[in-house]
Design an enzyme around this catalytic site. Structure first.
Site, PDB file in Angstrom:
ATOM      1  CG  ASN A  78      -6.878  -0.869  -0.607  1.00 37.05           C
ATOM      2  OD1 ASN A  78      -5.966  -0.583  -1.376  1.00 37.05           O
ATOM      3  ND2 ASN A  78      -6.674  -1.106   0.669  1.00 37.05           N
ATOM      4  CG  HIS A 121      -3.505   3.384   0.724  1.00 37.25           C
ATOM      5  ND1 HIS A 121      -3.728   2.840  -0.519  1.00 37.25           N
ATOM      6  CD2 HIS A 121      -3.777   2.403   1.630  1.00 37.25           C
ATOM      7  CE1 HIS A 121      -4.119   1.583  -0.377  1.00 37.25           C
ATOM      8  NE2 HIS A 121      -4.162   1.299   0.906  1.00 37.25           N
ATOM      9  CB  CYS A 156      -0.958   0.019   1.190  1.00 32.36           C
ATOM     10  SG  CYS A 156      -2.175  -1.319   1.153  1.00 32.36           S
TER      11      CYS A 156
END
Length: 330
Positions: A287, A257, A113
């Site tokens: 995501n 993020h 991530c």
């Protein structure tokens, strides 16, 4: 020392849109449950035969065009992903070939991530140090092929999607562009968000027993990740601002993020940032891990959300645990 700035951005998203209703037919869940837990209403999935290198190459082509340069002007490729097309070689060399580039360096970043922010810091160092003039940074993921689409795996499966984003980093005058980057890790929490197998710790490194046990699917301690993320995000954002003598009020836009809408909202509240200063697109894409920040950045540039002179912060938290921020004066 000269500065470094982002001179072009681009994104690539698969055309297939997967709404929450489609997932309710594959596991015990509901649209309401997914939206309440994650904020995701739909995400994109690739068609068979499309890898993260292909999405990355498409996003890279757009970023290069938007930078007003050609592929022959790129000096180095930095590719961030947790879902490479193959165990090896890395995706960077695949993009070099797909775009017909001259012989340039290509390296992959495996920080999940936080991968794009870590990759951006690599580009920053090379450009500021005068080693390269144009560095291509890509974040791309194909996660839909590696999720457990059963009730057992729903907590992870409903969150993630496929996509890619890219940025070209070039020289700038000092004080403009990337002001600083801040990278952190805490490996003692590695097993709270990980994929256990296949593993080269095992011999053989993949077995039928591993697959039957579902060890090849991602595992996440959601509550643990949430608790750490809502603490580390504000810390690393404040760190970047303080390093440059700036305050929260100086921040024009935060692009975090896209982990979970609840995390994003909690971070905005902790920093006392108005909703308009915190960008979110998780509702549409889910995501996308290393791709989420460059996709969001490209959208903000396209929509005119970022203007010259704006102070923009990119911040991320994820597997490792790792967390990072980059502060820019656009």
């Amino acid at each position: 020392m000269r500065g470094a700035r982002i001179i072009g951005t681009g994104r690539a998203l698969p055309p297939r849109v997967v709404k929450n209703e489609e997932l309710t037919r594959r596991m015990d869940t509901s649209d309401e449950w997914i939206v309440q837990r994650t904020g995701v209403r739909e995400r994109r999935y690739v068609e068979p035969g499309t890898g993260s290198s292909h999405l990355g190459a498409e996003a890279a082509s757009k970023a290069i065009a938007n930078a007003g340069i050609t592929v022959n002007d790129i000096d180095l490729i930095v590719f961030a992903t947790l879902s490479p097309d193959h165990v090896f070689p890395g995706n960077g060399v695949l993009v070099q070939n797909q775009l017909g580039m001259r012989s340039v360096g290509a390296l992959d970043v495996r920080d999940q991530c936080t991968g794009f922010v870590y990759g951006l810091s690599v580009a920053e160092a090379y450009v500021k140090g005068g080693f390269h003039d144009r560095v291509l940074v890509i974040g791309a993921e194909v996660q839909s092929t590696g999720l457990d689409f059963n009730t057992k795996g729903r907590d992870v499966a409903v969150i993630f999607g496929d996509g890619a984003g890219a940025a070209v980093v070039g020289p700038a005058e000092p004080g403009r562009g990337i002001l600083s980057s801040h990278l952190h890790s805490e490996g003692k929490y590695a097993k709270e968000l990980w994929v256990e197998a296949p593993s080269f710790l095992d011999n053989p490194w993949i077995t039928h027993e591993m697959i039957d046990a579902g060890r090849h699917f991602p595992k996440m301690n959601g509550r643990y990740v949430f608790t750490h993320a809502v603490r580390r995000f504000p810390e690393v954002i404040r760190e970047a601002l303080e390093k440059n003598g700036l305050a929260i009020d100086d921040l024009s836009l935060l692009i975090p993020h896209q982990a979970n809408l609840r995390i994003t909202q909690a971070v905005g509240t902790a920093l006392q940032l108005p909703e308009g200063k915190v960008y979110s697109n998780i509702e549409r894409y889910g995501n996308t891990t290393a791709a989420s920040i460059p996709i969001a950045l490209d959208e903000c540039v396209e929509q005119g959300r970022i203007r010259e002179g704006d102070i923009v912060c990119l911040a991320s938290f994820g597997s490792g645990f790792t967390w990072a921020s980059t502060l820019l004066r656009w």
